[in-house]
Write an enzyme that holds these catalytic residues in place. Structure first.
Site, PDB file in Angstrom:
ATOM      1  N   CYS A   1      15.278   6.043   4.968  1.00  0.00           N
ATOM      2  CA  CYS A   1      15.081   7.466   5.257  1.00  0.00           C
ATOM      3  C   CYS A   1      13.700   7.948   4.796  1.00  0.00           C
ATOM      4  O   CYS A   1      12.724   7.703   5.477  1.00  0.00           O
ATOM      5  CB  CYS A   1      16.210   8.304   4.660  1.00  0.00           C
ATOM      6  SG  CYS A   1      16.391   9.866   5.530  1.00  0.00           S
TER       7      CYS A   1
ATOM      8  N   HIS B   1      20.512   5.775   6.942  1.00  0.00           N
ATOM      9  CA  HIS B   1      20.890   5.230   5.631  1.00  0.00           C
ATOM     10  C   HIS B   1      21.837   4.047   5.813  1.00  0.00           C
ATOM     11  O   HIS B   1      23.054   4.234   5.816  1.00  0.00           O
ATOM     12  CB  HIS B   1      21.593   6.301   4.788  1.00  0.00           C
ATOM     13  CG  HIS B   1      20.709   7.409   4.347  1.00  0.00           C
ATOM     14  ND1 HIS B   1      20.006   7.365   3.167  1.00  0.00           N
ATOM     15  CD2 HIS B   1      20.395   8.594   4.929  1.00  0.00           C
ATOM     16  CE1 HIS B   1      19.306   8.481   3.031  1.00  0.00           C
ATOM     17  NE2 HIS B   1      19.525   9.244   4.088  1.00  0.00           N
TER      18      HIS B   1
ATOM     19  N   GLU C   1      22.720   1.951   3.747  1.00  0.00           N
ATOM     20  CA  GLU C   1      23.558   1.718   2.547  1.00  0.00           C
ATOM     21  C   GLU C   1      24.957   2.300   2.686  1.00  0.00           C
ATOM     22  O   GLU C   1      25.899   1.810   2.063  1.00  0.00           O
ATOM     23  CB  GLU C   1      22.863   2.278   1.294  1.00  0.00           C
ATOM     24  CG  GLU C   1      22.726   3.797   1.200  1.00  0.00           C
ATOM     25  CD  GLU C   1      21.448   4.337   1.829  1.00  0.00           C
ATOM     26  OE1 GLU C   1      20.866   3.666   2.706  1.00  0.00           O
ATOM     27  OE2 GLU C   1      21.035   5.457   1.440  1.00  0.00           O
TER      28      GLU C   1
HETATM   29  N1  GLN Z   1      13.355  14.520   3.179  1.00  0.00           N
HETATM   30  C1  GLN Z   1      13.423  13.727   4.377  1.00  0.00           C
HETATM   31  C2  GLN Z   1      14.021  14.514   5.522  1.00  0.00           C
HETATM   32  O1  GLN Z   1      14.672  15.503   5.327  1.00  0.00           O
HETATM   33  C3  GLN Z   1      14.189  12.454   4.137  1.00  0.00           C
HETATM   34  C4  GLN Z   1      15.622  12.700   3.857  1.00  0.00           C
HETATM   35  C5  GLN Z   1      16.307  11.534   3.178  1.00  0.00           C
HETATM   36  O2  GLN Z   1      15.664  10.645   2.642  1.00  0.00           O
HETATM   37  N2  GLN Z   1      17.628  11.543   3.196  1.00  0.00           N
HETATM   38  O3  GLN Z   1      13.861  14.143   6.667  1.00  0.00           O
END
Ligand code: GLN
Length: 565
Positions: free
Chosen positions: A401, A539, A541
């Site tokens: 992410c 994600h 994970e």
């Molecule tokens: N802050 C980033 C976004 O909102 C990444 C979010 C995250 O890592 N879950 O796109």
């Protein structure tokens, strides 16, 4: 106020309900107990719906600071839930949903909405009656949704708190209505103060007394302690709590949480529960689980270990919090390490320290680097430095992410030579927003609509053939060498790869290894001339399970092992 004793609505389902409460201390192991029980009943051929009940007034965990709450675990159906849901999924090797997560915020929100819609038909809406009814309604809903034989309801917090009392009250009401269909398991902690050197049972006796005062006689007691409870402790507890001695189960510290269900089963817990409900064992299949646990032990005993750095920003609030904020990442790394029969030594590195002391000093000794998700600007330059170090030193890198967005920025700045490239999350006025806010997200933020409004949950992604990513997903058996390359992964973000820079970055060598099926949104980037440099907008994970490790983590660990044999 008048109490009506209404029949339970889910009669047709024949579901049995098990409540799990905790006593003496928080974090006593209710989550692992609930997950273990769920897994054990599943191994006997039953369908189980675990439900986490949290006492906070937040509707979901999405708006709670990570340092305070720990990880926000995202389900396919776009819910931002408690990390325990992640435990349930990992133990059951199955996808759960928002129906498996209840908070006081949700309860009050829907009760007030119903009241406003006159759905109570003029009734006096009462906390002590309508809140437990709403809880029961949700537990039955969770049962219906999975056609569950068992619902296991984990009551957050410890007994004796005001906040969770209505969940205990829901248990009491259900038991009153269906004596034989409801059971209560209490998980209590028995301290062994070093100055005394003896395991003490009084705190647990007291927490059971509190339960009894709330109208609940627990059927089983799980004794969490450093060591297994001895007979003497069990006898004392039995006659002070009315719990039969054979229903007092020892839960000593173990080398891995995945061993807990085996310990329970050995003490006959599964059989005893089934017997009390008058249910037969339909099968008994713990073969794969036992194999997993023995792999965990043998890997633990290996001499050679691989050093993995997890570099992020939520680490400096006190060491004890660290693991919780990224629990799914930690677990996913472990799953992949066991599958690769490689021992891992994980180190948390604060990106602020990378800014202070430099990447070389902080990262030199590591065999692999993971950058997990995150928000905001603090520490991002340290992460970008980290990514540069991984890229230029050919250290296997997995970005999750924010770890993908910052890898894009690093590449843009240092390879494509787009000076000052950034994300608008960090610098709203940046000239080169290689990562920018998704247009629909901008509107939401302007309206201050923060709760559950990110791009959340399961979205499809098409993988590009001939990439590291493709190889990993084929190895993980998510896709085949021919046919569809479509996968589904879980998301939680507001910002995205800016397509205006796509061509320029691709020309400079960035590989777009996955996009949404319409090709519009970049989901995975990687580098071709690197042993393993893969980063995803989603994600992975959240979908890694001990019995089914996630392909991207598997690929990462494989590269780590191969390069450092
Ligand atoms: N802050 C980033 C976004 O909102 C990444 C979010 C995250 O890592 N879950 O796109």
């Amino acid at each position: 106020m008048s109490y009506h004793v209404k029949p339970r609505k889910a009669k047709k389902l024949q579901t049995k309900f098990i409540f799990v409460s905790g006593g003496v201390i928080s974090s006593v192991g209710k989550g692992v107990t609930t997950s273990s029980l769920a897994m054990l009943l599943q191994s006997r051929g039953y369908t189980v719906a675990p439900v986490k009940c949290d006492a906070y007034l937040n509707v979901d965990a999405g708006t709670i600071r990570p340092q305070e709450h720990g990880e926000v675990f995202v389900t396919d159906d776009k819910w931002e839930t408690d990390q325990d849901i992640g435990n349930y999924e990992r133990f059951l090797n199955t996808d759960l949903s928002g129906a498996n997560y209840v908070t006081n915020g949700q309860l009050y929100q829907s009760i007030i909405q119903k009241e406003r819609n006159f759905e109570y038909g003029g009734e006096d809406v009462e906390v002590a009656l309508h809140v437990p009814e709403e809880i029961i309604h949700r537990l039955e809903n969770a049962a219906r949704k999975r056609k569950a034989d068992f619902v296991i309801c984990e009551i957050g917090g410890t007994v004796g708190e005001y906040q969770n009392i209505l969940f205990i009250e829901a248990n009491r009401i259900m038991k009153y209505r269906d004596m034989r269909d409801v059971m209560h398991i209490h998980v209590g902690y028995l301290p062994t103060p070093p100055s005394i050197g003896e395991m003490k049972s009084k705190p647990v006796q007291n927490s059971v007394k509190q339960l009894i005062a709330s109208g609940i006689q627990p059927d089983f007691l799980i004794g969490r302690a450093e060591k297994a409870l001895d007979d003497r402790r069990k006898e004392t507890l039995a006659w002070t709590t009315n719990i039969p001695k054979e229903n007092i189960i020892a839960a000593p510290n173990v080398d891995s949480i995945y061993r807990v269900p085996l310990n329970f089963d050995q003490q006959g817990l599964t059989d005893k529960i089934l017997k009390q409900f008058g249910m037969p064992s339909k099968k008994n299949d713990l073969k794969d689980w036992k194999k997993l646990v023995s792999t965990i032990s043998s890997v633990r005993n290996q001499k050679k270990e691989y050093k993995i750095a997890v570099v992020g920003k939520y680490f400096e609030t006190g060491a004890y919090q660290i693991g919780d904020v990224y629990i799914s990442v930690v677990e996913a790394i472990k799953h992949a390490s066991w599958a690769n029969k490689a021992k891992v030594n994980m180190t948390w590195i604060s990106s602020m320290d990378v800014e202070k002391f430099g990447a070389k000093k902080m990262l030199e000794e590591f065999d692999g680097i993971v950058v997990p998700g995150g928000f905001g600007s603090r520490g991002t330059e340290g992460i970008i430095e980290t990514i540069k170090y991984a890229r230029t030193h050919k250290i296997p890198y997995l970005g999750l992410c924010y770890g993908m967005q910052l890898a894009t920025i690093e590449f843009a700045r240092n390879v494509a030579k787009i000076r000052n490239a950034n994300t608008t999350e960090v610098d709203e006025k940046t000239k080169h927003a290689v990562i920018h806010i998704m247009p629909e997200q901008e509107k939401l933020l302007l309206n201050k609509e923060y709760g559950a409004t990110m791009r959340l949950g399961a979205w499809d992604c098409s993988i590009k053939r001939g990439t590291h990513t493709e190889k990993a997903y084929i190895q993980g058996k998510w896709i085949n060498k021919t046919g569809s390359t479509k996968i589904s992964e879980r998301h939680r973000h507001r910002y995205e790869f800016n397509n205006e820079y796509r061509e320029r970055l691709e020309e400079a060598g960035l590989v777009i290894a996955g996009t949404t099926p319409d090709g519009q949104l970049v989901e995975i980037i990687e580098l071709a001339d690197h042993p393993y440099f893969v980063a995803s907008q989603f994600h992975p994970e959240f979908k890694s399970r001990p019995l089914a490790p996630h392909p991207l983590f598997l690929g990462f660990m494989q590269a780590v092992v191969k390069l450092n044999k």
